[in-house]
Design a protein around this motif. Structure first.
Motif, PDB file in Angstrom:
ATOM      1  N   LYS A  67     109.832 -11.912  34.386  1.00 34.45           N
ATOM      2  CA  LYS A  67     109.890 -12.790  33.213  1.00 34.45           C
ATOM      3  C   LYS A  67     108.684 -12.594  32.313  1.00 34.45           C
ATOM      4  O   LYS A  67     108.793 -12.688  31.087  1.00 34.45           O
ATOM      5  N   ASN A  68     107.528 -12.329  32.937  1.00 36.76           N
ATOM      6  CA  ASN A  68     106.337 -12.091  32.119  1.00 36.76           C
ATOM      7  C   ASN A  68     106.454 -10.799  31.305  1.00 36.76           C
ATOM      8  O   ASN A  68     105.851 -10.679  30.242  1.00 36.76           O
TER       9      ASN A  68
ATOM     10  N   ARG B 276      94.366 -19.849  32.012  1.00 41.81           N
ATOM     11  CA  ARG B 276      94.609 -21.242  32.417  1.00 41.81           C
ATOM     12  C   ARG B 276      95.775 -21.339  33.387  1.00 41.81           C
ATOM     13  O   ARG B 276      95.742 -22.115  34.348  1.00 41.81           O
ATOM     14  N   GLU B 277      96.770 -20.532  33.089  1.00 46.23           N
ATOM     15  CA  GLU B 277      97.932 -20.462  33.977  1.00 46.23           C
ATOM     16  C   GLU B 277      97.493 -20.009  35.377  1.00 46.23           C
ATOM     17  O   GLU B 277      97.949 -20.523  36.391  1.00 46.23           O
TER      18      GLU B 277
ATOM     19  N   ARG C 173     107.867 -11.548  28.132  1.00 47.53           N
ATOM     20  CA  ARG C 173     107.087 -12.520  27.366  1.00 47.53           C
ATOM     21  C   ARG C 173     106.535 -11.885  26.088  1.00 47.53           C
ATOM     22  O   ARG C 173     106.562 -12.475  25.032  1.00 47.53           O
TER      23      ARG C 173
ATOM     24  N   PHE D  49      97.690 -31.727  34.984  1.00 47.06           N
ATOM     25  CA  PHE D  49      96.643 -31.386  34.009  1.00 47.06           C
ATOM     26  C   PHE D  49      96.928 -32.018  32.649  1.00 47.06           C
ATOM     27  O   PHE D  49      98.081 -32.304  32.303  1.00 47.06           O
TER      28      PHE D  49
ATOM     29  N   PHE E  85     109.785 -15.040  44.293  1.00 49.63           N
ATOM     30  CA  PHE E  85     109.244 -15.746  43.131  1.00 49.63           C
ATOM     31  C   PHE E  85     108.297 -14.830  42.355  1.00 49.63           C
ATOM     32  O   PHE E  85     108.327 -14.782  41.116  1.00 49.63           O
TER      33      PHE E  85
ATOM     34  N   VAL F 106     107.269 -18.856  30.657  1.00 47.19           N
ATOM     35  CA  VAL F 106     108.460 -18.006  30.818  1.00 47.19           C
ATOM     36  C   VAL F 106     109.436 -18.554  31.863  1.00 47.19           C
ATOM     37  O   VAL F 106     110.525 -18.025  32.035  1.00 47.19           O
TER      38      VAL F 106
ATOM     39  N   SER G  98     110.257 -12.368  40.392  1.00 46.30           N
ATOM     40  CA  SER G  98     110.913 -13.042  39.268  1.00 46.30           C
ATOM     41  C   SER G  98     109.891 -13.361  38.173  1.00 46.30           C
ATOM     42  O   SER G  98     110.145 -13.152  36.981  1.00 46.30           O
ATOM     43  N   LEU G  99     108.702 -13.855  38.596  1.00 42.81           N
ATOM     44  CA  LEU G  99     107.659 -14.191  37.619  1.00 42.81           C
ATOM     45  C   LEU G  99     107.205 -12.938  36.871  1.00 42.81           C
ATOM     46  O   LEU G  99     107.058 -12.946  35.639  1.00 42.81           O
TER      47      LEU G  99
ATOM     48  N   MET H  96      95.833 -22.786  37.077  1.00 43.99           N
ATOM     49  CA  MET H  96      96.838 -23.730  37.587  1.00 43.99           C
ATOM     50  C   MET H  96      97.430 -23.203  38.898  1.00 43.99           C
ATOM     51  O   MET H  96      97.536 -23.934  39.893  1.00 43.99           O
ATOM     52  N   MET H  97      97.784 -21.921  38.893  1.00 42.15           N
ATOM     53  CA  MET H  97      98.431 -21.356  40.078  1.00 42.15           C
ATOM     54  C   MET H  97      97.476 -21.385  41.271  1.00 42.15           C
ATOM     55  O   MET H  97      97.881 -21.663  42.399  1.00 42.15           O
TER      56      MET H  97
END
Lengths: 415, 225
Positions: A10-11, A303-304, A14, B89, A3, B97, A6-7, A307-308
């Motif tokens: 993908k970033n 913020r992401e 971005r 949230f 993961f 993405v 993959s993240l 969240m993580m």
């Protein structure tokens, strides 16, 4: 882990433009590294070859005290029977040739040269029949012909000839002191002009037949040096010891080219150090670029990140995600960098850069007349590739660490 | 299940100390569908953050499933959140993405669930929240309500004991907000997951089975319906 990879991938997509710009900075840094390294290595290889071919040979036999007094070029510190030693060397499969080096004054007369004058020179007397076995002057004649044994003739280096306005067919007079200190004047005809790849030789070469010099200077067949050519793959230091043993003392010493060219080697070493500093600065600039990109990428995603972390992703995993992303930028930069570096290498290897305008009047240490050519160095390309990735990955560590210092509620509130 | 005892939380803003929570006591049972309401600055989000183990308190104690989470170290809290807590949230906080599927599935990959099970469970939960056929859409291609559904799926995929939702409908229109609340309630009933959400919206409060009202960092009302 899958993961995170993959993240990270993908970033990367971005902010394509930012990724490409940062990767571009890495690529240019790596390209410069590959290019400069290729050019310097090429210059060193060619310089060593030109030193061996036109100045020092692989090794040299001298009188024990000659090297210390070499700037005076003393004729009395000589090798009395050079042919005997050369024969011994030849029997052992070693090519060798005698030379006599002495200083003198070159007298120029107005009839040929436009005005009268004189200048200090170094004259090298060579054995016209055997010099080619050790040195490579055979392919360097740009005008006229090579020397014949016993004739009153000289060859001049092309730049030297150009500087004094000498042409084939002109006569020069050299005033010097013979073995024992008597004065001697030699009238010699210029029979050829040598244009060789070694700028030091071009700048100063005055070459005459050994037999002629021997007669004028009353050397009784003695030489000031015996030059030796060893195979390219020979261990020079080992061969030097062998030859030294072969000489059984006799007040003679054998010096390797490295011992004679110690000044050149020191210059080459210092140039490598200077180039290393430039490379360091290039990498530093690329590293700052990556760091800045990652800093922006991280702070745009605070913020992401919050969240993580709320979801239970550990700081280690988050750091890994950002470092993988930076590694991805490094990978793209490295691929671009080695591609550009390879293209630049093709140019410098097959076309080269002409520094003739600079080297004509300035001695920068390298024994290259004009065109700097590179060499392929797979080690540099591979290390540049990995350096791009590793540096990118490492510099991402610090902005990520900084972002992870924020508490989670602050991350989630971040605008 | 959740025991909040004499919890205090202060914030320093310049030279002023703001008391966000002043000795809050609360017991929350398993499967409750509870709303924490109150005006802005009353301490709703702070209380949620403390229960969610993402903030530190200045005094008091919180225990969840008989574990004193307030005394846990950072790493332990991270593991606790990973296993037992889900978050929703106000601004969804989806990763732009990643597709809806990937946004949900990543939670399971943190728990080292195998690929096949991740796929089965993710598809199932997305179907459950009404996003069947939208698995491959990225958040930018989803409406606010659909994004919040993804966030709910993400919170529920690991079957957490507790889901904490901070103003989950604040960014949605009233109809979509109702749909989301109904979905949350349905999930609460089906999975017996404890839902605790903060709000200052009366419509949201009306959906709660228990309403706790905070004012100036203190509980002023605790009403079960």
């Amino acid at each position: 882990m899958k993961f995170l990879i993959s993240l990270a991938f993908k970033n990367l997509t971005r902010y394509k433009r930012r990724t490409l710009i940062t990767a571009g900075a890495i690529a240019i840094g790596l390209m410069m590294y590959i290019f400069v390294d290729s050019m310097l290595q090429g210059a060193e290889i060619e310089s060593v070859r030109n030193l061996n071919w036109f100045e020092t040979a692989s090794a040299r036999i001298l009188d024990d005290d000659y090297w210390e007094s070499r700037f005076q070029k003393p004729l009395d510190l000589n090798i009395p029977d050079p042919d005997k030693i050369i024969n011994t060397l030849n029997v052992n499969g070693i090519a060798a040739t005698k030379r006599m080096v002495f200083s003198g004054d070159l007298i120029l007369n107005s009839q040929d040269f436009g005005e009268d004058g004189n200048m200090a020179i170094t004259v090298t007397a060579v054995d016209p029949e055997r010099d080619f076995e050790v040195f490579e002057f055979g392919r360097t004649l740009s005008e006229g012909r090579f020397l014949k044994p016993g004739e009153d003739a000289v060859l001049l280096g092309s730049w030297f000839a150009e500087d004094i306005g000498a042409k084939v067919g002109y006569w020069i007079t050299i005033v010097t002191r013979g073995n024992g200190g008597f004065y001697e004047a030699m009238d010699l005809e210029i029979v050829g002009i040598v244009n060789c790849p070694n700028p030091n030789v071009n700048r100063s070469l005055v070459m005459m037949p050994f037999g002629t010099a021997d007669e004028y200077l009353a050397m009784d067949g003695a030489a000031t040096e015996i030059n030796i050519k060893l195979p390219d793959n020979a261990d020079v230091d080992l061969e030097v010891v062998k030859i030294q043993n072969m000489l059984n003392g006799n007040n003679l010493t054998v010096m390797s080219w490295e011992a004679m060219a110690v000044d050149y080697l020191a210059i080459a070493e210092s140039k490598r150090g200077g180039s290393g500093m430039i490379m360091f600065l290039i990498f530093l600039i690329a590293a700052v670029g990556i760091s800045n990109t990652m800093l922006m990428a991280i702070f745009e995603r605070i913020r992401e990140l919050g969240m993580m972390r709320s979801m239970g992703m550990s700081d280690k995993e988050i750091r890994m995600a950002f470092m993988l992303e930076a590694a991805g930028i490094g990978l793209i930069g490295s691929i671009m960098g080695i591609t550009l570096g390879a293209l630049a290498n093709i140019f410098i290897i097959y076309v080269g850069i002409d520094y003739g305008f600079l080297l004509r009047d300035m001695d920068i240490g390298y024994r290259i007349q004009a065109i700097f050519r590179g060499v392929w160095n797979p080690g540099t390309i591979v290390s540049a590739f990995f350096a791009g990735i590793v540096i990118s990955t490492l510099v991402a560590y610090f902005p990520t660490k900084r972002a992870l210092k924020m508490d989670i509620p602050s991350c989630l509130r971040h605008q | 299940m959740i025991n909040v005892k004499d919890v205090e939380r202060n914030y320093q803003t310049g030279e002023t100390v703001v008391k966000a929570l002043r000795g809050v006591n609360l017991d929350i049972g398993k499967g409750e569908f509870m709303s924490i309401a109150g005006p802005s600055g009353s301490g709703k989000t702070t209380l949620l953050n403390l229960i969610g183990c993402i903030d530190k308190m200045d005094a008091g104690e919180i225990s969840i499933k008989d574990e004193a989470v307030s005394k846990m170290k950072k790493k332990e809290k991270t593991n606790f959140r990973r296993k037992y807590l889900g978050f929703i949230f106000q601004t969804y906080n989806l990763i732009p993405v990643l597709t809806a599927y990937e946004n949900v599935a990543f939670v399971l990959s943190l728990l080292n669930v195998n690929e096949k099970e991740i796929e089965l469970r993710t598809m199932a939960i997305l179907k459950e929240v009404g996003l069947e056929g939208m698995e491959h859409r990225r958040p930018g291609k989803l409406s606010g309500g659909q994004q919040q559904r993804v966030a709910i799926a993400r919170a529920l995929i690991k079957n957490p004991e507790i889901v904490l939702a901070d103003e989950p409908t604040a960014n949605l229109d009233s109809n979509t907000g109702k749909e989301i609340l109904e979905l949350m309630k349905r999930m609460n009933k089906k999975h017996q997951t404890t839902f605790i959400f903060s709000t200052h919206d009366q419509m949201v409060m009306d959906y709660a089975d228990r309403l706790v009202i905070l004012h100036d960092g203190q509980i002023v009302s605790d009403e079960k319906r």
